[in-house]
Design a protein around this motif. Structure first.
Motif, PDB file in Angstrom:
ATOM      1  N   ARG A 237       0.812  -1.220   0.000  1.00 46.02           N
ATOM      2  CA  ARG A 237       0.000   0.000   0.000  1.00 46.02           C
ATOM      3  C   ARG A 237       0.846   1.271   0.000  1.00 46.02           C
ATOM      4  O   ARG A 237       0.306   2.367  -0.123  1.00 46.02           O
ATOM      5  N   GLY A 238       2.162   1.143   0.114  1.00 41.87           N
ATOM      6  CA  GLY A 238       3.042   2.299   0.099  1.00 41.87           C
ATOM      7  C   GLY A 238       3.416   2.778  -1.291  1.00 41.87           C
ATOM      8  O   GLY A 238       4.134   3.768  -1.431  1.00 41.87           O
TER       9      GLY A 238
ATOM     10  N   ASP B 186      -6.447  -0.293  -4.733  1.00 42.02           N
ATOM     11  CA  ASP B 186      -6.332  -1.303  -3.687  1.00 42.02           C
ATOM     12  C   ASP B 186      -5.515  -2.510  -4.122  1.00 42.02           C
ATOM     13  O   ASP B 186      -5.250  -3.402  -3.326  1.00 42.02           O
ATOM     14  N   SER B 187      -5.084  -2.525  -5.379  1.00 44.33           N
ATOM     15  CA  SER B 187      -4.117  -3.532  -5.825  1.00 44.33           C
ATOM     16  C   SER B 187      -3.457  -3.036  -7.109  1.00 44.33           C
ATOM     17  O   SER B 187      -4.010  -2.205  -7.832  1.00 44.33           O
ATOM     18  N   TRP B 188      -2.267  -3.534  -7.347  1.00 44.65           N
ATOM     19  CA  TRP B 188      -1.536  -3.165  -8.557  1.00 44.65           C
ATOM     20  C   TRP B 188      -0.612  -4.321  -8.909  1.00 44.65           C
ATOM     21  O   TRP B 188      -0.276  -5.161  -8.067  1.00 44.65           O
ATOM     22  N   SER B 189      -0.219  -4.366 -10.160  1.00 47.86           N
ATOM     23  CA  SER B 189       0.757  -5.372 -10.587  1.00 47.86           C
ATOM     24  C   SER B 189       1.601  -4.790 -11.706  1.00 47.86           C
ATOM     25  O   SER B 189       1.103  -4.030 -12.544  1.00 47.86           O
ATOM     26  N   MET B 190       2.879  -5.139 -11.691  1.00 51.22           N
ATOM     27  CA  MET B 190       3.783  -4.719 -12.751  1.00 51.22           C
ATOM     28  C   MET B 190       4.296  -5.962 -13.445  1.00 51.22           C
ATOM     29  O   MET B 190       4.693  -6.924 -12.790  1.00 51.22           O
ATOM     30  N   ASN B 191       4.268  -5.940 -14.758  1.00 53.66           N
ATOM     31  CA  ASN B 191       4.830  -7.021 -15.564  1.00 53.66           C
ATOM     32  C   ASN B 191       6.036  -6.452 -16.300  1.00 53.66           C
ATOM     33  O   ASN B 191       5.890  -5.809 -17.335  1.00 53.66           O
TER      34      ASN B 191
ATOM     35  N   ARG C 219       4.185   8.275 -13.436  1.00 59.03           N
ATOM     36  CA  ARG C 219       5.334   8.015 -12.581  1.00 59.03           C
ATOM     37  C   ARG C 219       4.862   7.229 -11.361  1.00 59.03           C
ATOM     38  O   ARG C 219       3.694   7.294 -10.974  1.00 59.03           O
ATOM     39  N   TYR C 220       5.824   6.475 -10.786  1.00 60.81           N
ATOM     40  CA  TYR C 220       5.494   5.676  -9.617  1.00 60.81           C
ATOM     41  C   TYR C 220       6.719   5.528  -8.735  1.00 60.81           C
ATOM     42  O   TYR C 220       7.860   5.650  -9.193  1.00 60.81           O
ATOM     43  N   ARG C 221       6.482   5.267  -7.455  1.00 61.80           N
ATOM     44  CA  ARG C 221       7.542   5.009  -6.490  1.00 61.80           C
ATOM     45  C   ARG C 221       6.905   4.473  -5.221  1.00 61.80           C
ATOM     46  O   ARG C 221       5.707   4.615  -5.004  1.00 61.80           O
ATOM     47  N   HIS C 222       7.732   3.881  -4.379  1.00 59.55           N
ATOM     48  CA  HIS C 222       7.289   3.500  -3.042  1.00 59.55           C
ATOM     49  C   HIS C 222       7.551   4.689  -2.129  1.00 59.55           C
ATOM     50  O   HIS C 222       8.500   5.456  -2.357  1.00 59.55           O
ATOM     51  N   ASN C 223       6.744   4.855  -1.092  1.00 58.65           N
ATOM     52  CA  ASN C 223       6.910   6.019  -0.224  1.00 58.65           C
ATOM     53  C   ASN C 223       8.229   6.019   0.550  1.00 58.65           C
ATOM     54  O   ASN C 223       8.574   7.006   1.174  1.00 58.65           O
ATOM     55  N   THR C 224       9.004   4.939   0.490  1.00 61.08           N
ATOM     56  CA  THR C 224      10.332   4.895   1.104  1.00 61.08           C
ATOM     57  C   THR C 224      11.426   5.324   0.134  1.00 61.08           C
ATOM     58  O   THR C 224      12.589   5.435   0.531  1.00 61.08           O
TER      59      THR C 224
END
Length: 156
Positions: free
Chosen positions: A11-12, A34-39, A108-113
């Motif tokens: 969820r981050g 509430d869900s995601w996937s990367m291929n 764009r995307y990233r994790h909150n860390t």
């Protein structure tokens, strides 16, 4: 080092779409996921290079790299104004109907860390919107990377 690394929460992850019609650079967060996937192998192409001198072992070269991200969640509106979530609204209202050169848009995307974004030039396919008696309305979109990804530093 054992014990000092930890898994990260799914969820981050943060996903944003650039509003190309804004006067200044504007990134719209996509809410309701509430869900995601990367291929990372989507649209990958290889060339087989096996020859007699390969001694019976398979050989190949990767000729093309691709990737896709699918985000799924709930159709979102502001509870007071009833306006659509800006990210979802941009995808459904502005991006969905574009064709040809105009079908491209940055995401764009990233994790909150993480301290930098991964930026894609992408095309997009809208997903199904659905629901039943006791459901919230589902919403989704799939983004396919075009060209090599770039990065951008996170700014406040």
């Amino acid at each position: 080092m054992a014990g000092t690394t930890r898994p990260i929460d799914a969820r981050g992850w943060l996903f944003e779409v650039q509003d190309l019609e804004a006067e200044t650079e504007t990134w719209l967060p996509i809410a309701g996921i509430d869900s995601w996937s990367m291929n990372p192998g989507e649209n990958e192409e290889t060339s087989e290079n096996t020859a007699f001198d390969s001694e019976g072992y398979y050989e190949e070269d990767v000729m093309q790299r691709g990737a896709s991200i699918t985000v799924e969640g709930k159709f979102r509106i502001h509870k007071v104004t009833k306006e659509r979530d800006p990210g979802q609204a941009y995808i459904d209202g502005d991006w969905t109907n574009r064709l040809g050169f105009d079908s491209h848009n940055p995401i764009r995307y990233r994790h909150n860390t993480q301290t930098s974004w991964v930026v894609w030039d992408a095309t997009m396919s809208p997903g199904e919107q659905s629901g039943g008696n006791n459901d919230k309305t589902a919403w989704s979109a799939t983004f396919r990377r075009n060209g090599k990804p770039t990065t951008a530093v996170v700014t406040p």
